[in-house]
Design a protein around this motif. Structure first.
Motif, PDB file in Angstrom:
ATOM      1  N   VAL A  79       0.839  -1.188   0.000  1.00  0.00           N
ATOM      2  CA  VAL A  79       0.000   0.000   0.000  1.00  0.00           C
ATOM      3  C   VAL A  79       0.879   1.246   0.000  1.00  0.00           C
ATOM      4  N   VAL A  80       0.594   2.162  -0.936  1.00  0.00           N
ATOM      5  CA  VAL A  80       1.329   3.417  -1.077  1.00  0.00           C
ATOM      6  C   VAL A  80       0.326   4.570  -0.988  1.00  0.00           C
ATOM      7  N   LEU A  81       0.659   5.557  -0.167  1.00  0.00           N
ATOM      8  CA  LEU A  81      -0.199   6.730  -0.005  1.00  0.00           C
ATOM      9  C   LEU A  81       0.145   7.802  -1.024  1.00  0.00           C
ATOM     10  N   GLY A  82      -0.818   8.650  -1.323  1.00  0.00           N
ATOM     11  CA  GLY A  82      -0.580   9.805  -2.188  1.00  0.00           C
ATOM     12  C   GLY A  82      -1.857  10.586  -2.384  1.00  0.00           C
ATOM     13  N   GLN A  83      -1.717  11.795  -2.885  1.00  0.00           N
ATOM     14  CA  GLN A  83      -2.875  12.624  -3.170  1.00  0.00           C
ATOM     15  C   GLN A  83      -3.522  12.184  -4.481  1.00  0.00           C
ATOM     16  N   ALA A  84      -4.814  12.451  -4.577  1.00  0.00           N
ATOM     17  CA  ALA A  84      -5.510  12.277  -5.850  1.00  0.00           C
ATOM     18  C   ALA A  84      -5.169  13.460  -6.736  1.00  0.00           C
ATOM     19  N   VAL A  85      -5.313  13.298  -8.029  1.00  0.00           N
ATOM     20  CA  VAL A  85      -5.109  14.419  -8.939  1.00  0.00           C
ATOM     21  C   VAL A  85      -6.115  15.515  -8.596  1.00  0.00           C
ATOM     22  N   PRO A  86      -5.759  16.781  -8.848  1.00  0.00           N
ATOM     23  CA  PRO A  86      -6.698  17.868  -8.573  1.00  0.00           C
ATOM     24  C   PRO A  86      -8.031  17.630  -9.276  1.00  0.00           C
ATOM     25  N   GLY A  87      -9.101  17.935  -8.570  1.00  0.00           N
ATOM     26  CA  GLY A  87     -10.435  17.786  -9.132  1.00  0.00           C
ATOM     27  C   GLY A  87     -11.126  16.492  -8.750  1.00  0.00           C
ATOM     28  N   VAL A  88     -10.370  15.476  -8.296  1.00  0.00           N
ATOM     29  CA  VAL A  88     -10.972  14.225  -7.859  1.00  0.00           C
ATOM     30  C   VAL A  88     -11.259  14.342  -6.366  1.00  0.00           C
ATOM     31  N   THR A  89     -12.515  14.141  -5.995  1.00  0.00           N
ATOM     32  CA  THR A  89     -12.919  14.261  -4.591  1.00  0.00           C
ATOM     33  C   THR A  89     -13.254  12.889  -4.023  1.00  0.00           C
ATOM     34  N   VAL A  90     -13.420  12.835  -2.701  1.00  0.00           N
ATOM     35  CA  VAL A  90     -13.760  11.558  -2.065  1.00  0.00           C
ATOM     36  C   VAL A  90     -15.122  11.046  -2.548  1.00  0.00           C
ATOM     37  N   ALA A  91     -15.978  11.935  -2.993  1.00  0.00           N
ATOM     38  CA  ALA A  91     -17.285  11.514  -3.505  1.00  0.00           C
ATOM     39  C   ALA A  91     -17.154  10.668  -4.773  1.00  0.00           C
TER      40      ALA A  91
END
Length: 141
Positions: free
Chosen positions: A94-106
């Motif tokens: 498992v590797v952590l990281g941010q989602a690309v801008p514009g992608v939300t948890v929804a």
């Protein structure tokens, strides 16, 4: 030796890990000194590119401006971001990281396929600091 976290660009962008030649354990972030597997007597470590794709293992949203050393422009409004834990396809780590801008948890779901892409962590007049981000497959940036 300067440790690299990733290499390439576009469709060739990959996170870099290391693999122990004795026990075949793979590590990210990379390890350049010794095998982290407590059951291994140790072996030579080699740099390996990691899987480009994986599945969302977990996710959350960052709704606060992180403290230093994270760099943000205090003159700009804070934009929340999605943080994703991804189980890599081949390595099963498992590797952590941010989602690309514009992608939300929804828009995220556990088990959904994502791919690693290059992203901008911060930029100023002299430098652009790059990082990795996760993008749902089938989404173009």
């Amino acid at each position: 030796m300067v440790a690299r976290w990733f290499t390439g660009g576009g469709d060739d962008f990959r996170l870099l890990g290391t693999c122990c030649r004795s026990c075949t354990s793979v590590f990210f972030p990379r390890e350049d000194v010794h095998c982290r597997n407590p059951g291994c007597a140790g072996g030579e470590l080699e740099e390996v590119p990691l899987s480009r794709r994986g599945r969302v293992w977990s996710y959350t949203d960052g709704r606060y401006r992180p403290p230093s050393p994270y760099v943000t422009d205090p003159e700009l409004p804070w934009e929340p971001y999605a943080l994703i834990a991804v189980e890599l396809e081949a390595e099963r780590m498992v590797v952590l990281g941010q989602a690309v801008p514009g992608v939300t948890v929804a828009e995220l779901a556990v088990g959904m396929e994502v791919e690693v892409v290059s992203g901008v962590l911060h930029e100023d007049a002299e430098t652009i600091w790059t990082t990795w981000q996760w993008r749902p497959t089938g989404v173009t940036a």
